[in-house]
Design a protein around this motif. Structure first.
Motif, short mmCIF file in Angstrom:
data_model
loop_
_atom_site.label_atom_id
_atom_site.label_comp_id
_atom_site.label_asym_id
_atom_site.label_seq_id
_atom_site.Cartn_x
_atom_site.Cartn_y
_atom_site.Cartn_z
N ARG A 41 31.99 50.61 23.47
CA ARG A 41 30.95 51.39 22.40
C ARG A 41 30.75 52.94 22.62
O ARG A 41 30.60 53.89 21.80
N TYR A 42 30.61 52.94 24.38
CA TYR A 42 30.35 55.03 24.66
C TYR A 42 31.27 55.02 24.65
O TYR A 42 31.58 56.33 25.32
N LYS A 43 32.50 54.51 25.27
CA LYS A 43 34.02 56.29 25.65
C LYS A 43 34.86 55.24 24.83
O LYS A 43 35.81 57.08 24.05
N ILE A 44 35.33 54.22 23.81
CA ILE A 44 35.87 54.54 22.68
C ILE A 44 35.82 54.33 21.35
O ILE A 44 36.32 55.59 20.77
N ASP A 45 34.76 53.88 21.06
CA ASP A 45 34.03 53.91 19.65
C ASP A 45 33.32 55.24 19.51
O ASP A 45 31.65 55.00 18.98
N TYR A 46 34.05 56.32 19.26
CA TYR A 46 33.10 57.44 19.00
C TYR A 46 32.81 57.47 17.68
O TYR A 46 31.51 58.14 17.38
#
Length: 183
Positions: A41-46
């Protein structure tokens, strides 16, 4: 011998890989906050492409509210309590024709708002007398007073009760009992 890949095959492989990854990431992110779901959620899903399907969330409804009313016929004679339907049974045609849906939804939301405001009126005022001047109370009173009038000049009282659970194991508990209002 070297295999020559067709651009269409490469395109299909890339799209298939992307959709498979998206599907897997969606499944992983549907559960509690874990290290994997937080990372995704926080690193990949910009671009916030991974949906979060928290049906009936964040706090699912666990109670059903019942709106009942009765009329004062004489000073000592009252009608029986009758329930005013806040919700309605869905029919096969509800998706196409449901003209009462908005009215029922508004009434349901106002009843929930009234129930949630009761504790603050108990704490601040010490009694529920000021609750009668709140907007949710007035809207509920208006809906109850317009519902199946038996005569033009009578007094009506309403009651809010709540029950919990799909199976009716326990009797509904009283939340609010209004005074008689002239309608």
């Amino acid at each position: 011998m070297m295999l020559k890949l067709n651009p269409i095959v490469i395109y299909e492989l890339v799209v298939t890989f992307f959709l498979a990854f998206w599907f897997l990431a969606t499944i992983l992110c549907q559960f509690k906050e874990t290290k994997i779901s937080s990372f995704i959620r926080y690193k990949i899903d910009y671009f916030n492409l991974i949906p979060l399907w928290t049906f009936f969330a964040p706090h699912p409804g666990k109670r059903d509210y019942h709106l009942l009313y009765r009329d004062k016929i004489t000073d000592i004679d009252y009608s029986d309590w009758q329930e005013m339907e806040i919700t309605e049974e869905r029919t096969i045609w509800s998706w196409l024709w449901n003209p009462e849906k908005r009215d029922k939804k508004i009434l349901s939301d106002v009843v929930q708002s009234l129930v949630s405001s009761i504790p603050s009126y108990r704490e601040k005022a010490g009694s529920l007398n000021l609750l009668m001047f709140s907007m949710p109370y007035i809207i509920v009173l208006h809906a109850v007073s317009q519902y199946k009038k038996q005569s033009q000049n009578c007094y009506r009282q309403f009651m809010l009760a709540e029950s919990s659970g799909y199976q009716k194991e326990t009797a509904p508990s009283l939340i609010l009992l209004s005074v008689f209002h002239q309608i």
